[in-house]
Design an enzyme around this catalytic site. Structure first.
Site, mmCIF file in Angstrom:
data_model
loop_
_atom_site.group_PDB
_atom_site.id
_atom_site.type_symbol
_atom_site.label_atom_id
_atom_site.label_comp_id
_atom_site.label_asym_id
_atom_site.label_seq_id
_atom_site.Cartn_x
_atom_site.Cartn_y
_atom_site.Cartn_z
ATOM 1 N N LEU A 83 0.817 -1.216 0.000
ATOM 2 C CA LEU A 83 0.000 0.000 0.000
ATOM 3 C C LEU A 83 0.845 1.259 0.000
ATOM 4 O O LEU A 83 0.397 2.321 -0.414
ATOM 5 C CB LEU A 83 -0.918 0.014 1.230
ATOM 6 C CG LEU A 83 -1.961 -1.095 1.320
ATOM 7 C CD1 LEU A 83 -2.690 -1.030 2.660
ATOM 8 C CD2 LEU A 83 -2.956 -0.983 0.179
ATOM 9 N N GLY A 84 2.067 1.164 0.515
ATOM 10 C CA GLY A 84 2.927 2.339 0.580
ATOM 11 C C GLY A 84 4.226 2.005 1.257
ATOM 12 O O GLY A 84 4.381 0.966 1.904
ATOM 13 N N GLY A 101 9.139 2.144 7.163
ATOM 14 C CA GLY A 101 8.897 0.812 6.643
ATOM 15 C C GLY A 101 7.844 0.791 5.564
ATOM 16 O O GLY A 101 7.555 1.808 4.922
ATOM 17 N N VAL A 155 3.907 -0.703 4.183
ATOM 18 C CA VAL A 155 2.570 -1.126 4.603
ATOM 19 C C VAL A 155 1.966 -2.015 3.527
ATOM 20 O O VAL A 155 2.022 -1.702 2.332
ATOM 21 C CB VAL A 155 1.654 0.094 4.856
ATOM 22 C CG1 VAL A 155 0.244 -0.371 5.201
ATOM 23 C CG2 VAL A 155 2.206 0.941 5.981
ATOM 24 N N LYS A 174 1.783 -2.697 8.926
ATOM 25 C CA LYS A 174 2.948 -1.817 8.839
ATOM 26 C C LYS A 174 4.175 -2.606 9.296
ATOM 27 O O LYS A 174 4.311 -2.961 10.464
ATOM 28 C CB LYS A 174 2.773 -0.571 9.710
ATOM 29 C CG LYS A 174 3.980 0.386 9.611
ATOM 30 C CD LYS A 174 3.949 1.455 10.693
ATOM 31 C CE LYS A 174 2.874 2.464 10.464
ATOM 32 N NZ LYS A 174 2.965 3.588 11.446
ATOM 33 N N ASP A 194 2.245 15.152 14.417
ATOM 34 C CA ASP A 194 2.466 14.946 12.985
ATOM 35 C C ASP A 194 1.133 14.834 12.256
ATOM 36 O O ASP A 194 0.929 13.951 11.417
ATOM 37 C CB ASP A 194 3.312 13.698 12.744
ATOM 38 C CG ASP A 194 3.916 13.679 11.334
ATOM 39 O OD1 ASP A 194 4.093 14.761 10.743
ATOM 40 O OD2 ASP A 194 4.186 12.580 10.822
#
Length: 852
Positions: free
Chosen positions: A541-542, A547, A549, A562, A659
């Site tokens: 996914l990304g 790290g 996902v 994740k 964040d």
């Protein structure tokens, strides 16, 4: 707000951002009218004490005309009742008068009846506006409330005022309930309603269409069972009346100087407001609201499940019960509820009652009540009925009186840390004996010492590490070199030291380190590898600094995994934060952490899968952003604000996210936003308001000036980030990377300039102009600019932000200059920002900035 000079025009730009209403300059004709008298558009009635006014108004951004009642002495026009809410008049021809049959009627230009009271005929009728806000029709010679032929208090819209009755006239069948407006600019009947359910033991429900969102619980003599905030105070008197003729709830004020109202808003919330008269802070203050947290959601934990907002997971099964659907339960979906582990034989008397303390009693729609019974008699009555599953006092006053008992499954249970009452749950005698021997009831569970919880947590993690280690030996054919064994042992030791830091840091987390701290499902590496097809690239996914996902399927559920980078210096710290924070935080606008996996160098976090991924992946994509019309964007802004309010104020801790950005807002299948990625979050004690760090972490464009420059962070740092988010959602443009003419303005400065020039609406994304409410857009822009003001003390708190976003009548100050309200200068080059490291994790960018 009224026009100057009596012009019958509604100036949409006139304080639209305040959510005020536009009405023509009115001429007061008194406090009442009789036959052959009327109130025309531009005229009004004012109550004898000057508290309320009745006249014609137009909501923000609407040309439609309505007859309404609003506060006369309050600076922000706040409408509390609307006559023709579903039948507006489209011009200024409206006339309100008493017809020949004694009814109050509203006529349009063609003299057709738009609205009527439909009351009985009165010989000498008078329509009078009372100082309570009640519009009544009575006989000219009779002032007795018992003889009113009609009153607006019997036909409320979205507001409950002091003295109004919410509930039933059992003699006539009249049901008085609140119904929200459709939107700030449309007072027609909305989907959200708050009403008393008269069946079983009466209680109140908040409905959203055909579904129940929230239950107040029954009246226990002091308050509604699920509203401990209603405890006696020096502001309100709350009462509940139940007799053969009437069944209703009402409230009054102990001090005449206090102004308060209860409102159902279109967003699905029940809100109580009080008016602040402080010269420096005049306006509506949000005093209370519901639903407030996940445990306020109706039957969130299913049958027999007990919701505890301070537990992790929030759904718990009582003693002698187990999850009905264990797989879903392990993935933190408790909606399936609980079932008995051991049944009881009613005929043999093989049963007893487990005492549960501080409970919101179950749904009483089908419960039985006897107000004359004692608690002992109630127990006997329940035990003699084999269908009875629980009992309790119907009233908690005077040490407890009356009998309330249930047959069938128990629905919508909740455990309060403060409030609620005792509930006696029927269980098998053998299970009751075990519970008494082990002290495993809900009250005793809360007394487990930190030492025991630490031991349990350490034991669980040791088993997890050992299991992962043995699995790896098995998968490697049982052959490990001495060097490999030493490495594994060394990494296990390092991981245990990390866990030691987590557990031993209880004093830094408001002494909240208890057994729940690490009550998170631990999955082995093989299970997660299988769920993600061995971390297949097709499931990625990304990827980012912490790290990668992956999407996966675990026990029939879609998940996001994740997998923390082995080389990330922040991996362990992020892992500790996520495990300690998200596992405990329970809110509809926070992403759910389902479990974790620790296997030597591997550290993985398992989340609920969010179908629409991250906000930035849609918002800043020209093609995908077309799916984000204004109602969805406004819903997203509201959801983020409520999630942030929970972190700052309503959760067990005071948490600063540090964040907050578009890539850390995930969207479910219905575009509901959920705040994610707590790797950089910090926990504050209840009396702490500000912190300092030598290592600044965050993302350029979202960080507040005081944090980016001096490392000082507080709740106002998150407020700044939220303000940036709001302006990005409205405009569809990124703050970082947005430059206007000659590269001189960023998004904040551009929005500030448009606002000062009275062109705020030009900031909105072109793609949503057809679907937008100009008043809501301007209100959001003003909120965004208030949040990004340069000085932290001038930014609003999130409780004020939620109020300003949810109330069309909230008073808002004018924003001042934003922080970082400038653009790139000619001396700046791409190297000026080269110190940032940026990546994407499940479409979540994470930036680490070293303080200079």
């Amino acid at each position: 707000m009224r026009n100057v000079g009596g012009l019958h025009l509604c100036l949409v730009s006139c304080f639209a951002f305040l959510g005020c209403y536009c009405s023509s300059q009115s001429f007061i004709v008194g406090n009442s009218i009789t036959v052959n008298q009327s109130v025309r558009d531009g005229q009004s009635l004012v109550s004898s004490g000057g508290t309320f006014e009745l006249g014609f108004f137009s909501p923000t951004n609407s040309d439609n005309r309505y007859v309404g009642i609003w506060y006369k002495k309050i600076s922000v026009q706040t409408v509390v009742w609307v006559a023709n809410r579903d039948d507006p008049i489209t011009d200024l021809s409206g006339v309100l008068k008493i017809a020949g049959d004694g009814n109050l009627v509203l006529l349009n230009r063609s003299e057709s009846v738009v609205w009527s009271t439909n009351a009985s005929k009165v010989d000498s009728p008078v329509a009078e506006l009372l100082d309570s806000g009640n519009l009544v029709i009575k006989d000219e010679k009779d002032d007795s409330p018992e003889t009113y032929q009609w009153q607006s208090f019997d036909h409320p819209t979205n507001t409950l005022l002091p003295g109004m009755k919410l509930g039933w006239n059992l003699r006539t069948g009249l049901d008085r309930f609140l119904n929200s407006w459709n939107s700030d600019s449309d007072p027609s009947t909305g989907r959200v309603s708050f009403r008393i359910n008269r069946y079983g033991y009466p209680q109140a429900f908040l409905w959203n269409g055909d579904s129940i969102d929230y239950r107040s619980g029954p009246w226990n003599g002091l308050q509604f069972s699920a509203v401990p905030e209603m405890k006696p105070n020096n502001i309100f008197n709350f009462s509940f009346t139940s007799n053969a003729d009437e069944l209703y709830y009402s409230f009054s004020l102990k001090n005449d100087s206090v102004v308060s109202r209860l409102v159902v808003n279109p967003s699905g919330f029940l809100q109580r407001f009080t008016w602040l008269t402080d010269v420096d802070n005049e306006g509506w203050n949000l005093y209370w609201y519901a639903p407030k947290d996940q445990c306020d959601d109706y039957r969130v934990c299913g049958a027999y499940g007990i919701c505890d907002a301070n537990a992790s997971p929030v759904c718990q099964c009582p003693t002698s019960f187990e999850p009905r659907d264990l797989q879903s339960w392990n993935l933190r979906d408790g909606s399936g509820g609980c079932v008995r582990e051991v049944g009881f034989d009613c005929q043999k008397g093989d049963d007893g009652f487990l005492k549960l303390q501080n409970m919101k009693v179950p749904d009483t729609s089908k419960a039985f009540v006897n107000e004359s019974m004692s608690l002992a008699e109630c127990e006997l009555a329940c035990k003699s009925n084999c269908s009875c599953t629980a009992y309790a006092n119907s009233k908690i006053t005077g040490g407890g009186t009356g009998c309330l008992y249930w047959t069938g499954e128990l629905i919508d249970l909740r455990d309060f840390s403060d409030g609620g009452q005792d509930l006696y749950l029927r269980v098998a005698a053998s299970e009751l004996a075990k519970s008494q021997a082990s002290g495993a009831n809900s009250g005793e569970r809360k007394q487990l010492t930190i030492g025991i919880s630490v031991t349990v947590a350490m034991g669980v993690l040791v088993l997890a590490f050992t299991g992962c280690y043995l699995w790896k030996r098995k998968t490697n054919g049982g052959v490990l070199s001495r060097r490999t064994e030493e490495r594994v042992t060394r990494e296990k030791s390092q991981d245990m030291q990390s866990v030691d830091l987590v557990v031993s840091s209880g004093r830094d987390y408001s002494d909240e380190c208890n057994k729940d701290d690490l009550e998170l499902p631990l999955f082995d590496f093989a299970t997660i590898a299988f769920a993600t097809d061995n971390f297949d690239e097709a499931n990625k996914l990304g990827k980012g600094g912490f790290g990668t996902v992956y999407m996966g399927h675990l026990e029939g559920h879609e998940i996001a995994v994740k997998r923390l980078s082995k080389t990330s210096g922040q991996g362990i710290q992020e892992f500790k934060n996520e495990v300690l924070l998200i596992a405990k935080l329970q809110h509809r606008n926070l992403v759910r952490l389902l479990g974790c996996c620790i296997d030597s160098e591997e550290k993985m976090l398992i989340y609920e899968y969010m179908k629409n991924r991250s906000l930035d992946s849609i918002l800043f994509d020209k093609g995908k952003s077309l799916s984000l019309d204004w109602p969805k964007r406004f819903q997203i802004i509201g959801g983020i604000s409520r999630g942030l309010l929970y972190l700052h104020q309503d959760s067990r801790f005071r948490i600063i996210h540090r964040d907050l950005k578009a890539s850390n807002i995930l969207l479910d299948g219905e575009m509901n936003p959920k705040i994610s990625d707590f790797g950089m979050a910090r926990i504050f004690g209840g009396d702490e308001t500000e912190g300092n760090t030598k290592r600044v972490v965050g993302t350029y464009g979202y960080m507040s000036p005081e944090y980016a420059m001096d490392g000082i962070f507080s709740v106002k740092s998150d407020v700044f980030s939220f303000g940036v988010l709001v302006l990005e959602i409205v405009s569809g443009k990124k703050n970082r990377g947005f430059y206007y003419v000659n590269s001189q303005l960023n998004l904040l400065a551009h929005a500030w300039r448009l606002w000062r020039e009275g062109k705020g609406s030009e900031l909105m994304d072109e793609s949503m102009k057809e679907s937008c409410s100009a008043g809501e857009v301007l209100r959001c822009i003003q909120v965004g600019l208030l949040c990004v003001q340069e000085r932290p003390e001038e930014r609003p708190t999130m409780s004020s932000v939620v109020l300003m976003l949810s109330s069309e009548t909230a008073t808002m100050p004018q924003p001042k200059h934003p922080g970082f309200g400038h653009g790139r200068t000619p001396l700046e080059t791409d190297e000026s920002s080269s110190k940032q490291e940026s990546g994407t994790v499940n479409h979540m960018t994470v930036t680490i900035i070293e303080g200079r």
